[in-house]
Enzyme design. Sequence first.
Site, short mmCIF file in Angstrom:
data_model
loop_
_atom_site.label_atom_id
_atom_site.label_comp_id
_atom_site.label_asym_id
_atom_site.label_seq_id
_atom_site.Cartn_x
_atom_site.Cartn_y
_atom_site.Cartn_z
N ASN A 1 49.57 37.73 42.60
CA ASN A 1 49.18 36.32 42.59
C ASN A 1 48.42 35.87 43.83
O ASN A 1 47.69 34.87 43.78
CB ASN A 1 50.45 35.47 42.42
CG ASN A 1 50.20 34.00 42.64
OD1 ASN A 1 49.65 33.32 41.80
ND2 ASN A 1 50.57 33.51 43.82
N TYR B 1 34.45 33.79 43.94
CA TYR B 1 35.76 33.54 43.33
C TYR B 1 35.76 33.90 41.84
O TYR B 1 36.56 34.74 41.41
CB TYR B 1 36.18 32.08 43.59
CG TYR B 1 37.54 31.75 43.04
CD1 TYR B 1 38.69 32.28 43.61
CD2 TYR B 1 37.68 30.92 41.93
CE1 TYR B 1 39.95 31.99 43.09
CE2 TYR B 1 38.92 30.63 41.40
CZ TYR B 1 40.06 31.16 41.98
OH TYR B 1 41.31 30.88 41.45
N LYS C 1 37.68 37.06 39.78
CA LYS C 1 38.62 36.84 38.66
C LYS C 1 38.11 37.46 37.36
O LYS C 1 38.92 37.91 36.53
CB LYS C 1 38.90 35.35 38.49
CG LYS C 1 39.58 34.70 39.72
CD LYS C 1 40.97 35.27 39.99
CE LYS C 1 41.70 34.51 41.09
NZ LYS C 1 43.04 35.03 41.35
#
Length: 247
Positions: free
Chosen positions: A90, A155, A159
């Site tokens: 996470n 970012y 992901k």
Amino acid sequence: MLKNKTAIVTGGTRGIGFAVVKKFLENGAKVALFGSRKETVDKALEELSKEGKEYEVMGLYPDLGDPGQVTAAFDEVIGKWGRLDILVNNAGISARDSIYDYKPEDFKNIIDLNLNSVFISSQAAARIMKPQGGGVIINTSSMVSLYGQAAGSGYPASKFAVNGLTRSLARELGKDNIRVNAVAPGVTRTDMVAALPEQVIKPIMDSIPLRRIGEPEEVADAFLFLASDMASYITGEILSVDGAAMS
Ligand code: NAD
């Protein structure tokens, strides 16, 4: 739902990760929360101890980019509890830099934590889970992993890659009874979001069909489901928890 299970949650000191840690503890798991610094790990442990419950929890702060430190931390967890059933990858950082002045080292830093550390921890977990007969890996992705975003391309790139790693490891590790899934949160009420300017948040909220941002506990419920035996035939899935923000 997680009685007798042991879990590691990276980035477990605050925000979504801390909500996952609490949810897992409330559901009977033993949890090792990982943070970036001793101070934040201690603060999270102190907050949990104030609840007055008999939680079995420990805190560590390995450098997630260093395979040696990660393996040593996983070994410490195994030394204490004997097995590892669930890994939640996470820990993550965000960015809003424009491509015109995005520093290559900043792009690299985001890929290092959001992607490379997921690979390193997943490898350490798989090496433990295979001989013990199975396990579950859950990665924190993001709604921008499906659609991209108009600034800070590192970012969403990280992901998108996390989704690729999730789906690929699900295919590779299925035969070893290791399920690999991701949760893709939408805008969620954490420090990461609090740092964003109002002019970024407001139009996003207006465009969300549920007309609000998500709470960390709502995202943690998705992790709980995927970690539990209720999801025993689910692997390679990217589960959106975003109020249909971009669907
Ligand atoms: P947060 O900033 O509140 O927490 C981040 C966590 O990552 C902290 O526990 C921190 O200790 C850890 N961390 C940061 N840098 C680290 C490093 N170098 N080494 C080790 N640990 C480090 O963030 P959050 O909003 O709770 O985000 C958690 C995850 O959820 C991230 O992967 C993020 O990309 C993802 N996410 C968040 C949102 C959101 O709206 N908050 C939306 C989609 C996805």
